[in-house]
Design a protein around this motif. Sequence first.
Motif, PDB file in Angstrom:
ATOM      1  N   TRP A 341       1.001  -1.117   0.329  1.00  0.00           N
ATOM      2  CA  TRP A 341      -0.251   0.012  -0.041  1.00  0.00           C
ATOM      3  C   TRP A 341       0.796   1.199  -0.407  1.00  0.00           C
ATOM      4  CZ3 TRP A 341      -0.419   3.662   3.652  1.00  0.00           C
ATOM      5  CH2 TRP A 341      -1.740   4.821   4.380  1.00  0.00           C
ATOM      6  N   GLU A 342       1.879   1.283   0.984  1.00  0.00           N
ATOM      7  CA  GLU A 342       2.429   2.056   1.205  1.00  0.00           C
ATOM      8  C   GLU A 342       3.405   2.790  -0.629  1.00  0.00           C
ATOM      9  OE1 GLU A 342       5.841  -1.267   2.281  1.00  0.00           O
ATOM     10  OE2 GLU A 342       3.470  -0.002   1.655  1.00  0.00           O
ATOM     11  N   HIS A 343       3.649   1.722  -1.629  1.00  0.00           N
ATOM     12  CA  HIS A 343       4.345   2.196  -2.624  1.00  0.00           C
ATOM     13  C   HIS A 343       4.129   3.343  -3.530  1.00  0.00           C
ATOM     14  CE1 HIS A 343       6.843  -1.342  -1.155  1.00  0.00           C
ATOM     15  NE2 HIS A 343       7.529  -1.211  -2.463  1.00  0.00           N
ATOM     16  N   THR A 344       2.139   2.952  -3.283  1.00  0.00           N
ATOM     17  CA  THR A 344       1.214   3.703  -4.146  1.00  0.00           C
ATOM     18  C   THR A 344       1.079   5.626  -3.716  1.00  0.00           C
ATOM     19  OG1 THR A 344      -0.386   4.170  -2.965  1.00  0.00           O
ATOM     20  CG2 THR A 344      -0.734   1.646  -3.945  1.00  0.00           C
ATOM     21  N   PHE A 345       2.251   6.019  -2.321  1.00  0.00           N
ATOM     22  CA  PHE A 345       2.421   7.045  -2.379  1.00  0.00           C
ATOM     23  C   PHE A 345       3.689   7.276  -3.040  1.00  0.00           C
ATOM     24  CE2 PHE A 345      -0.563   5.823   1.030  1.00  0.00           C
ATOM     25  CZ  PHE A 345      -1.265   7.133   0.850  1.00  0.00           C
ATOM     26  N   THR A 346       4.525   6.578  -2.577  1.00  0.00           N
ATOM     27  CA  THR A 346       5.700   6.852  -3.612  1.00  0.00           C
ATOM     28  C   THR A 346       5.461   7.691  -4.955  1.00  0.00           C
ATOM     29  OG1 THR A 346       6.980   5.508  -2.320  1.00  0.00           O
ATOM     30  CG2 THR A 346       8.084   5.712  -3.993  1.00  0.00           C
ATOM     31  N   HIS A 347       4.558   6.196  -5.488  1.00  0.00           N
ATOM     32  CA  HIS A 347       4.406   6.273  -7.112  1.00  0.00           C
ATOM     33  C   HIS A 347       3.575   7.920  -7.222  1.00  0.00           C
ATOM     34  CE1 HIS A 347       3.717   1.817  -6.825  1.00  0.00           C
ATOM     35  NE2 HIS A 347       5.452   2.414  -7.800  1.00  0.00           N
ATOM     36  N   GLN A 348       2.673   8.239  -6.416  1.00  0.00           N
ATOM     37  CA  GLN A 348       2.173   9.402  -6.470  1.00  0.00           C
ATOM     38  C   GLN A 348       3.152  10.871  -6.618  1.00  0.00           C
ATOM     39  OE1 GLN A 348      -1.211  10.339  -4.350  1.00  0.00           O
ATOM     40  NE2 GLN A 348      -0.233  11.789  -2.616  1.00  0.00           N
ATOM     41  N   VAL A 349       4.085  10.579  -5.733  1.00  0.00           N
ATOM     42  CA  VAL A 349       5.118  11.577  -5.220  1.00  0.00           C
ATOM     43  C   VAL A 349       6.218  11.870  -6.582  1.00  0.00           C
ATOM     44  CG1 VAL A 349       7.282  12.199  -4.573  1.00  0.00           C
ATOM     45  CG2 VAL A 349       4.938  11.445  -2.966  1.00  0.00           C
ATOM     46  N   ARG A 350       6.749  10.667  -6.786  1.00  0.00           N
ATOM     47  CA  ARG A 350       6.814  10.622  -8.387  1.00  0.00           C
ATOM     48  C   ARG A 350       5.911  11.339  -9.508  1.00  0.00           C
ATOM     49  NH1 ARG A 350       6.126   7.476 -13.688  1.00  0.00           N
ATOM     50  NH2 ARG A 350       7.676   8.096 -14.541  1.00  0.00           N
ATOM     51  N   ASP A 351       5.335  10.861  -9.939  1.00  0.00           N
ATOM     52  CA  ASP A 351       4.227  11.753 -10.881  1.00  0.00           C
ATOM     53  C   ASP A 351       4.342  13.015 -10.462  1.00  0.00           C
ATOM     54  OD1 ASP A 351       4.118   9.185 -11.586  1.00  0.00           O
ATOM     55  OD2 ASP A 351       1.645   9.109 -10.997  1.00  0.00           O
ATOM     56  N   PHE A 352       3.762  13.262  -9.027  1.00  0.00           N
ATOM     57  CA  PHE A 352       4.409  14.843  -9.123  1.00  0.00           C
ATOM     58  C   PHE A 352       5.593  15.522  -9.549  1.00  0.00           C
ATOM     59  CE2 PHE A 352       3.730  18.807  -6.291  1.00  0.00           C
ATOM     60  CZ  PHE A 352       2.202  19.082  -6.739  1.00  0.00           C
ATOM     61  N   LEU A 353       6.102  14.430  -8.791  1.00  0.00           N
ATOM     62  CA  LEU A 353       7.941  15.757  -9.511  1.00  0.00           C
ATOM     63  C   LEU A 353       8.310  15.766 -10.629  1.00  0.00           C
ATOM     64  CD1 LEU A 353       9.751  13.924  -6.186  1.00  0.00           C
ATOM     65  CD2 LEU A 353       8.934  16.837  -6.771  1.00  0.00           C
ATOM     66  N   THR A 354       7.708  14.818 -11.140  1.00  0.00           N
ATOM     67  CA  THR A 354       8.172  14.584 -12.984  1.00  0.00           C
ATOM     68  C   THR A 354       7.047  15.629 -13.902  1.00  0.00           C
ATOM     69  OG1 THR A 354       8.348  11.729 -12.313  1.00  0.00           O
ATOM     70  CG2 THR A 354       8.038  12.869 -14.721  1.00  0.00           C
ATOM     71  N   ASN A 355       5.992  16.001 -12.999  1.00  0.00           N
ATOM     72  CA  ASN A 355       4.918  17.029 -14.001  1.00  0.00           C
ATOM     73  C   ASN A 355       5.459  18.365 -13.514  1.00  0.00           C
ATOM     74  OD1 ASN A 355       2.322  15.152 -12.640  1.00  0.00           O
ATOM     75  ND2 ASN A 355       3.348  15.188 -14.789  1.00  0.00           N
ATOM     76  N   ILE A 356       6.440  18.811 -12.641  1.00  0.00           N
ATOM     77  CA  ILE A 356       6.483  19.860 -12.055  1.00  0.00           C
ATOM     78  C   ILE A 356       7.831  19.901 -12.834  1.00  0.00           C
ATOM     79  CG2 ILE A 356       7.905  21.508 -10.384  1.00  0.00           C
ATOM     80  CD1 ILE A 356       6.162  19.867  -8.110  1.00  0.00           C
ATOM     81  N   LYS A 357       8.948  19.291 -13.052  1.00  0.00           N
ATOM     82  CA  LYS A 357       9.838  19.483 -13.794  1.00  0.00           C
ATOM     83  C   LYS A 357       9.394  19.032 -15.193  1.00  0.00           C
ATOM     84  CE  LYS A 357      11.745  15.387 -15.275  1.00  0.00           C
ATOM     85  NZ  LYS A 357      12.153  13.925 -15.625  1.00  0.00           N
TER      86      LYS A 357
END
Length: 404
Positions: A341-357
Amino acid sequence: MTTPADPTDPPASPPTTLGVAAIGYAFMGKAHSNAWRNVASFFDVPAFEQKVLVGRDATAVAEAAAKYGWAESATDWREVIDRDDIHIIDICAPGWMHAEIAIAALEAGKHVLVEKPLANTLAEAELMTAAAAKARARGVQSMIGFNYRRVPALALARELIAEGRLGTVRHVRAAYLQDWLADDQSPMTWRLRKETAGSGALGDIASHAIDQVLYLLGDQVTEVTGRLHTFVPQRPGGKAAGDGLEDVTVDDAAWATLSLASGAIASVEVSRVATGQKNSLKLEIYGDKGTILFDLENLNELGFLDATAPVREQGFRRILVNEPEHPYLAAWWPQGHIIGWEHTFTHQVRDFLTNIKDGTAPSPSFEDGLNVQHILNAVEESAAAKSALIQLPGTTAAGPTEGA
């Protein structure tokens, strides 16, 4: 000091290293902190620093900051938003605080990630969405944290549906069941008060179930009927009652039937008093060419039936979603080594940082969160009117109005 940005200003150049502040350190704060601490170890993301963790109790937040990898702690989120070294605000505070913090952060030019539901009220959600739209024009990104979109098995389910493997989807069953309030002696918390929680199981977990219906099908809700019920009307230990009994002012369970623009029908059932169900989000998607089954308590597995195969060969097959070809999983472990379950939050942060970049729009957006809020509001409206049929704004029975 950071001052509100002029909406006519051109987008600012991105900083070399993004400074992150998280507001809230309890359940969601812990989950988000874990994601921030680990994401760069597995994914290629822009440089960032866990600058500050914010909470109201100075001692407790300082202890949490040290444990969760934050450089420092603070008790005043307004001062943190004003800091020039903070570029991302991650809001893990209760829903009644979302609007004030998010709007202030967006106006100050900070990227914002906020936990679901978007807000406690439709009016607050509308204000947040308007602020996000203005900020987006200046290159400031925002995203709502429906983390179950980042479950690899559900991301795969969406791909299969989009590829037409289910054919025409006819109906969906979504049931999100928990039992942490099944005991009538479980004490009062802020989640059981309307002024702090907005609603009960409806906003807390039906928001996830409804978002999954929209996400998986790429569809839109046009009409709603709903019912709410509180099985335990009073709980012990409430401060407002002098540690006696306090009235519960939100729902324990909710039911809704959703008509979709495509013609499909979705039933949604949620409960926090479903004895024996710990955190079970079950999804069943039925099409004329196939079916998909999913249960969050077995989040690495997807059930799939291909009804185009010969009848003598048909049957549900278990897909273990652990291959590098599956969404997100190339970054993790060898095949067959499950994630959680905790990995979903890691994926979420990954996607958000990629969007910002990349300067691309995050998904789900505040507009997506507002859409869910409209549906939640319609369920409440229907329940108050003895399960009357409620039409969603901007839609007709046949689908969205032109330009919606």
